[in-house]
Structures are given as structure tokens and as C-alpha cells.
Design a protein around this motif. Structure first.
Motif, short mmCIF file in Angstrom:
data_model
loop_
_atom_site.label_atom_id
_atom_site.label_comp_id
_atom_site.label_asym_id
_atom_site.label_seq_id
_atom_site.Cartn_x
_atom_site.Cartn_y
_atom_site.Cartn_z
N GLU A 425 0.66 -1.17 0.00
CA GLU A 425 -0.01 -0.06 -0.07
C GLU A 425 0.78 1.11 -0.05
OE1 GLU A 425 -4.21 0.29 0.92
OE2 GLU A 425 -3.26 -0.77 -1.18
N TYR A 426 2.08 1.16 0.84
CA TYR A 426 2.89 2.40 0.94
C TYR A 426 4.05 2.29 -0.09
CZ TYR A 426 -0.31 2.93 4.81
OH TYR A 426 -1.70 2.89 5.45
N GLY A 427 4.14 1.39 -1.10
CA GLY A 427 5.06 1.13 -1.84
C GLY A 427 5.66 2.55 -2.45
N LEU A 428 4.87 3.28 -3.06
CA LEU A 428 5.29 4.71 -3.37
C LEU A 428 5.94 5.47 -2.54
CD1 LEU A 428 5.07 6.75 -5.86
CD2 LEU A 428 2.84 7.45 -4.97
N LEU A 429 5.46 5.63 -1.29
CA LEU A 429 6.24 6.38 -0.35
C LEU A 429 7.70 5.69 -0.17
CD1 LEU A 429 6.52 8.33 1.96
CD2 LEU A 429 5.39 6.68 3.56
N ALA A 430 7.70 4.37 -0.03
CA ALA A 430 9.03 3.73 0.13
C ALA A 430 9.95 3.92 -0.89
CB ALA A 430 8.83 2.31 0.22
N ASN A 431 9.61 4.10 -2.04
CA ASN A 431 10.28 4.21 -3.12
C ASN A 431 11.01 5.65 -3.37
OD1 ASN A 431 10.82 1.63 -5.52
ND2 ASN A 431 8.81 1.56 -4.63
N LEU A 432 9.94 6.66 -3.04
CA LEU A 432 10.23 8.08 -3.25
C LEU A 432 11.42 8.49 -2.04
CD1 LEU A 432 6.74 9.68 -3.28
CD2 LEU A 432 8.47 9.55 -5.17
N LEU A 433 11.50 7.59 -0.97
CA LEU A 433 12.70 7.78 0.05
C LEU A 433 13.86 7.13 -0.19
CD1 LEU A 433 10.38 7.61 3.00
CD2 LEU A 433 11.17 9.81 2.07
N ALA A 434 13.64 5.72 -0.88
CA ALA A 434 14.73 4.87 -0.95
C ALA A 434 15.39 5.21 -2.19
CB ALA A 434 14.44 3.56 -0.69
N VAL A 435 14.80 5.13 -3.43
CA VAL A 435 15.40 5.20 -4.71
C VAL A 435 16.37 6.48 -4.73
CG1 VAL A 435 14.97 5.35 -7.19
CG2 VAL A 435 13.76 4.03 -5.98
N PRO A 436 16.04 7.50 -4.31
CA PRO A 436 17.11 8.65 -4.35
C PRO A 436 18.24 8.36 -3.68
CG PRO A 436 14.99 9.56 -3.90
CD PRO A 436 14.52 8.18 -3.85
N LEU A 437 18.16 7.91 -2.70
CA LEU A 437 19.35 7.21 -1.66
C LEU A 437 20.16 6.37 -2.51
CD1 LEU A 437 17.97 6.68 1.71
CD2 LEU A 437 19.76 8.29 1.12
N MET A 438 19.63 5.41 -3.25
CA MET A 438 20.30 4.66 -4.32
C MET A 438 21.04 5.25 -5.24
SD MET A 438 20.08 1.00 -4.17
CE MET A 438 20.36 0.52 -5.69
N GLY A 439 20.38 6.43 -5.90
CA GLY A 439 20.91 6.77 -7.13
C GLY A 439 22.03 7.84 -6.84
N THR A 440 21.87 8.40 -5.37
CA THR A 440 22.76 9.59 -5.09
C THR A 440 23.72 9.21 -4.19
OG1 THR A 440 21.27 10.41 -3.50
CG2 THR A 440 20.90 11.36 -5.79
#
Length: 690
Positions: A425-440
Motif C-alpha cells: 500500500e505504501y510502496g510509492l512512499l518507500a520508493n520515493l524515499l529509498a530510490v534517491p538514496l540508491m541513485g545519489t
């Protein structure tokens, strides 16, 4: 007739976009091959090949109006032929009996089992008293109990005593087919050992094993410098070694829709090559004599391609990694050729290459999610290019991240729900927080650490990288721990997911309004079929050891523990998140342990397990009754319908549908058909000398 002519004229006008649809036509043929109930013989394959050549010639030199349909039909036929050729080309012996005894082999892979145990995959297998022609090319053994070493050495030849059995079929009719996956992986037997694994010969020095050894050495070094699951997660990101990632971590990543971060895929290689490309290009731009004399963009693409190839070698040539490399390689080659790197044409070329090399990937969630997300992102990027100037410059990165995450999430959500029976349900929130950490943070520092490692200066960089992976895991645990974070979804009917994929492509990619309408209608129809899907009233495991009866509280199971994978799969396919012991406590069955019974819409049902089950079942064999016995039935056949272990070996798992009109039994073999990967197992045991 005029409508057909207008349709053909419209298709002819769109001939320039044929490349985009080529992998779709190819997929139809591949999908048809895997949907067949019987393995096609030589006559059928040669006939399909002849049809392929005929339609290919018609598409090349035929009337203008017929060229597009003919080319499409030629690709469909080609897909079926390619899939059949691939299935036969990977043919290898499959163990035809249960085996216990000495197993010798070379370690070629290390991972973790469903029960969180370390597993070894061995090749060059030797089984005592089993002829080489009947010995599997590869076996996979889970390590239980105390072992003589903690981290096995890649390439090491070992010997152990293990229980082995043929790969199991679906846990229920129409369910996930592990036999098919094992066939294309060259895996001929699976099992476990409770005794220590002993080294027999030192590791070999072949190139493939050297890469494997380097991968495990880097993984071990990273985990030593970054303790805990943060180190194991970082090692999995960089090397593909997930043997250190615990089940609790995996569940948290799944519950937060971040499990794609641990599977080396397009995101990882895309972030890596993007960082290398940008660093190389803009770094060279700072040196005017170089920037004015060479094309820094093409040089950066070459360097990024070599970086992606090294990452492929390091992470291992898994299906997901190879697929991601092909996608990135096609885009980088497009840059070198002065073509658009990010386009539907590039994605189509990558998909064609993957499908031709490994047609079985079509039915795997990794392929479906990777290309589904990529197509959705490209469609969104095209729309973004038209509207981005209306958004303030400072807000554009945030808006782009939000829009791209939503697009990828919506595209992959039905695929993930169909395969894994859950929606985060909150996958969008998790990706918004985690994917930038992965990329930067994580991926750039991983590249820097790799460059500094030969100089022994990577420790500070790995420390910071570890903090980044720790933060990602903290996000996963926080999101997965939210109330209602995971919503269970029942398994869809077999036709739903192909209809969703095809309908989504038609709605997003085509430029013809009427085709878009058909695509939307297909999406709606698939969702209706999914919502109205019927679950079996009764499920029976393929060995007769467990049954599950649907009741008002959900499915009641006959065992509180044991056969955990089967129980979990049944409950998840029902759209439940309950544990096995909780399902066992539900009302549904009556009687004592080993002799349970229930009423199935007027039909008496009995389930007998344990020693002497066949003898105890004699009294329950009355007219019209359904009796399941976890032993071979040795007594006289009565008036009941009996499924003992001998019969279940032939039929596989059972699904029983019951209503006012009576009872209907569907078998796993009936749904899966007679294919190369599920050829009948001879019902006998094989014991070696000790």
C-alpha cells in the motif's frame, strides 16, 4: 469488407512502428508454446516453421496491405519455434526417483532457501550407483545443521550425504511451475543435507569460476567492513550474493515494495552506467583540449558500456542481470550511433534480443516488470516533455521523481500482485524515499569504492555506503511495519495477466484511437475476470500430506507445521496473509490427528496421514466418498474415489471445486499438460549403499 480494408490500410500506414510491436508478436508465439497441453512433435514444428517462412516472404514481397499482418504472423510462428528449440536445447537428465546417499559435485552457486538455509548448487554431479546418463547436470542442496565451513568456496569440489528428489510440480493446479523453472536452469534434483559438507578437491581456476570467486571475495570483504544486514544488503547490490540476506530483511523489502532493489536489474545497471557516463562526459568537458578534439558523449558511452559489462561479470550472469545489461547496452549503442537512447524502439530491440536468447523469461516476473516499467516510463517521459515548462524549475526534479515512481508503480503493480499475491500500500512512499538514496549515495559510492579498492583506500567510502544501505533498510522496515502496509490479493485466472499486458500496451503505445479503445476494454475485462475468480473449495498437496478446506474464516489446513512452502502458497493464492498454524486452528475438519474428515457440499471427504494410513482409511471408503491417503493403497478398491500417493504422483496436486451441481476435481497434471519438464516420475525409491 470495407471495414477490414480500412483496418489493413491503417496498419500499413503505421508500418514504421512495426519494430515496436515485433516483440509483442514474438511473445504471442512464445506464450502459445508454454500454454500447450502437449509437447509439439517434429511434424508440428516443421509445419509451423514452413508457415513462418511463407508469411515472412509475404511480408517482404506481398501486397502492401498484407505485409504488416503477414510479418506479424511470421513473428508469432517464429516465437513458437524459438521457444521449442530452446526447451530442447537445455535438455538434461532429471532425477527420476528419491535418492539418499553420497553426492559429489563442484560449487557453482550459493544462495538461501525458503527456510532461510544456505544452499549450494553443484555441477559435475556424481551420485553413487547412478549411471552418468541418468545423473542430473546440476543439483541444489540446502545445508541444515552445523557445517564445517561458514562460506563455501566457489569452484570447490565437495562431497556430502544428501536427500535428493526430482523438482516438484505446482503446489496447486495452475500455480507456479517450479519444474519448468528447474528445466531451463539445468537443475535436475533438489534436496537437503544434515551432515557436514566435506572438501574433496581444491577450487578450479576457470574464468567463469574466477569471476564467481572474485564476486564472493568482494561480498565477504564488504560484509566484514559493513556489519549486519546493511553489509549483506550492500554486498547483494554490488555482487548479487544474497546468501547473507536474512528472511526478515527480504520480507521487509517485499512489504515495502523495495524488493526490486535487491535483485540486480535495470535500476542498478542504469544507475551505475548513468553515473559512469555522466562522470566521464562532464569530467572530459573540464579538459578543453580533449573536449574540442573528440566526441566525449560517444567516449562516455563506450566507458559506461565497459562498466556495465564488468558489473555483469561481477554480479553473475543471472537472467535479470543479463536482461538489464542487454537493455542498457542497446541504449548505449544507440548513443554511439547518434540515435535516441531512450525510445520505444530501443526497448523493443532489447526485448527481441532477450526473447530470442531466453524465450522462457517471458513467463517470469522479472521480464514482465522490467519491460512494463520501462514502457510506462517512456510513455510518461513523452508526456512530461510537453508539460514540464509549466512547472517551476525548482520543483521539476521532485515532480519528475513522483511521476516516474507512480508510472513504474502502476505498471508493475498488477504483475507483482499476480505473481506474489500482495500489494504494498505504501510502496510509492518507500520508493520515493529509498530510490534517491540508491541513485545519489549507494551506487555512486560503490563505483568510487571499486576504483579506490586496489589502493586500499576504500574503507571510508564503504563506511558511508553502509550508512546509505542502513537507511534504505530502515525505510523498508518502517514502511512494512505500518498498519495495512500489505494487502493480500487472490491469484488471477490464467488469462488475466496476458490481457492486462496486451491491453496496457495497446492503450499506451498505439496511435490508433480504436486500438486504444480495444486496449482499455481488455484491461477492464481482465480486472473483471480477476475479481470474479473462483478459488477451490479443497486443495490437496501432491504427496497427500496436507489438505486445505475453504471455510467462512478462510482456508483451514490439516497441519500446523511442515510443508511450509505449500501452505504459504495456498494461503497467498487465496488472498490471505495468515500463518500456517493460524489456518490449522480454523474450523473445517473434524476427527483426530491423522484421520480427519469433512463434508464437501454433500460429499464425504477424508484425509488419512501417518503410518498405517491406508489401513485406517478402509472404513471411510464408502460410496461417493473422496478419500486422500498419504500412503500407497494396498487393500481392495472400494466404492469411493481414492487418491493415494501412487495416484497423486501421476496427477500432482488436486483442486476440488464444489457447488450445488456436484464436485469437480482438477489435477495439476491436467492443467500443466505433458511437457518436457514434467515427464512422469517413476514411482519408486532408490537407496544407495552407505
Amino acid at each position: 469488407m470495407r471495414a477490414v480494408i480500412r483496418m489493413l490500410d491503417a496498419l500499413g500506414a503505421a508500418r514504421g512502428r512495426l519494430m515496436i510491436w515485433a516483440p509483442v508478436y514474438l511473445s504471442l508465439g512464445i506464450g502459445r508454446y508454454f500454454a500447450l497441453k502437449e509437447e509439439p512433435g517434429p511434424v508440428m514444428l516443421w509445419s509451423v516453421g514452413a508457415v513462418m517462412v511463407l508469411f515472412a516472404a509475404l511480408g517482404w514481397r506481398g501486397p502492401e496491405r498484407l505485409r504488416i499482418p503477414a510479418t506479424g504472423l511470421a513473428l508469432v510462428a517464429a516465437g513458437l519455434v524459438i521457444a521449442a528449440y530452446r526447451a530442447h536445447s537445455v535438455s538434461a537428465p532429471v532425477l527420476q526417483f528419491r535418492y539418499y546417499g553420497s553426492v559429489e559435485g563442484r560449487i557453482v552457486d550459493i544462495d538461501r532457501s525458503f527456510s532461510d538455509q544456505m544452499r549450494l548448487t553443484l555441477d559435475r554431479v556424481v551420485l553413487e550407483d547412478v549411471p552418468p546418463g541418468r545423473t542430473p547436470a546440476r543439483v541444489r542442496v540446502a545445508l541444515h545443521g552445523e557445517q564445517g565451513f561458514i562460506r563455501p568456496v566457489p569452484g570447490l569440489t565437495v562431497i556430502l550425504s544428501a536427500h535428493l528428489s526430482p523438482p516438484e510440480g505446482p503446489v496447486e493446479p495452475g500455480g507456479f511451475d517450479f519444474q519448468r523453472l528447474a528445466w531451463f536452469s539445468g537443475l535436475g534434483a533438489v534436496g537437503y543435507t544434515r551432515s557436514p559438507v566435506l572438501a574433496l578437491e581444491p577450487p578450479e581456476g576457470r574464468l567463469s569460476l574466477l569471476a564467481f570467486r572474485l564476486r564472493m571475495a568482494i561480498s565477504g570483504g564488504m560484509q566484514a567492513r559493513m556489519e549486519g544486514q546493511a553489509g549483506a544488503f550492500a554486498a547483494a547490490l554490488m555482487t548479487g550474493d544474497r546468501s547473507g540476506v536474512e528472511r526478515a530483511t527480504t520480507e521487509a523489502l517485499r512489504g515495502s515494495n523495495l524488493s526490486h532493489l535487491i535483485a540486480i536489474s535495470g535500476l542498478h545497471i542504469g544507475l551505475l552506467t548513468g553515473f559512469v557516463f555522466a562522470t566521464c562526459r562532464y569530467g572530459l568537458a573540464l579538459v578543453p583540449p580533449v573536449a574540442l578534439r573528440i566526441n566525449t558523449k560517444k567516449l562516455a558511452a563506450v566507458v559506461a558500456l565497459f562498466a556495465a559489462a564488468f558489473y555483469l561479470m561481477l554480479a553473475g550472469p543471472s537472467v535479470a542481470t543479463r536482461r538489464a545489461f542487454i537493455m542498457v547496452a542497446v541504449m548505449l549503442v544507440a548513443v554511439m550511433a547518434d540515435r535516441r537512447a531512450i525510445s520505444l524502439r530501443s526497448v523493443a530491440i532489447a526485448a527481441i534480443i532477450v526473447l530470442v536468447i531466453e524465450p522462457e523469461s517471458l513467463v517470469e516476473p522479472g521480464f514482465q516488470m522490467s519491460f512494463g516499467a520501462t514502457v510506462a516510463l517512456i510513455a510518461v517521459f513523452q508526456l512530461w516533455a510537453k508539460v514540464q515548462h509549466h512547472i517551476p524549475a525548482l520543483l521539476r526534479p521532485v515532480a519528475m521523481l513522483l511521476i516516474s515512481s507512480m508510472a513504474a508503480g502502476f505498471a508493475t503493480a498488477p504483475i507483482a500482485a499476480a505473481h506474489f499475491n500482495r500489494i504494498a500500500e505504501y510502496g510509492l512512499l518507500a520508493n520515493l524515499l529509498a530510490v534517491p538514496l540508491m541513485g545519489t549515495v549507494v551506487m555512486p559510492l560503490a563505483v568510487v569504492a571499486a576504483l579506490l579498492a586496489p589502493l586500499g583506500l576504500d574503507a571510508p567510502v564503504l563506511w558511508v555506503m553502509g550508512k546509505g544501505t542502513w537507511a534504505i533498510l530502515a525505510i523498508a522496515e518502517w514502511v512494512a511495519g505500518m498498519e495495512g502496509a500489505v494487502v493480500a490479493v487472490p491469484a488471477p485466472p490464467g488469462a488475466a495477466l496476458p490481457m492486462i499486458a496486451l491491453g496496457g500496451l495497446m492503450a499506451l503505445v498505439t496511435r490508433l484511437f480504436w486500438l486504444r479503445g480495444i486496449g482499455v476494454a481488455g484491461l477492464v475485462t481482465a480486472l473483471v475476470l480477476w475479481i470474479g475468480a473462483e478459488r477451490p473449495a479443497l486443495l490437496v498437496a501432491s504427496d497427500g500430506s496436507m489438505a486445505g478446506l475453504m471455510g467462512p474464516e478462510g482456508r483451514a489446513l490439516t497441519k500446523p507445521k511442515g510443508a511450509g512452502f505449500v501452505a504459504k502458497s495456498w494461503l497467498e493464492d487465496d488472498g490471505e496473509l495468515a500463518e500456517q498454524d493460524a489456518a490449522f486452528a480454523r474450523q473445517g475438519f473434524q476427527g483426530a490427528k491423522g484421520a480427519l474428515w469433512a463434508n464437501l457440499v454433500g460429499t464425504p471427504f477424508s484425509h488419512f496421514t501417518g503410518k498405517g494410513a491406508a489401513d485406517r482409511a478402509q472404513a471411510a471408503c464408502t460410496k461417493g466418498a473422496l478419500v486422500i491417503v498419504s500412503e500407497d493403497w494396498t487393500g481392495p478398491k472400494g466404492p469411493c474415489l481414492i487418491y493415494d500417493t501412487a495416484k497423486l504422483r501421476e496427477t500432482g496436486a488436486l483442486a476440488v471445486y464444489a457447488d450445488a451441481d456436484g464436485m469437480r476435481i482438477v489435477t495439476a497434471r491436467e492443467v500443466a499438460g505433458e511437457r518436457l519438464w514434467n515427464r512422469r516420475i517413476r514411482p519408486r525409491r532408490f537407496a544407495t549403499r552407505q
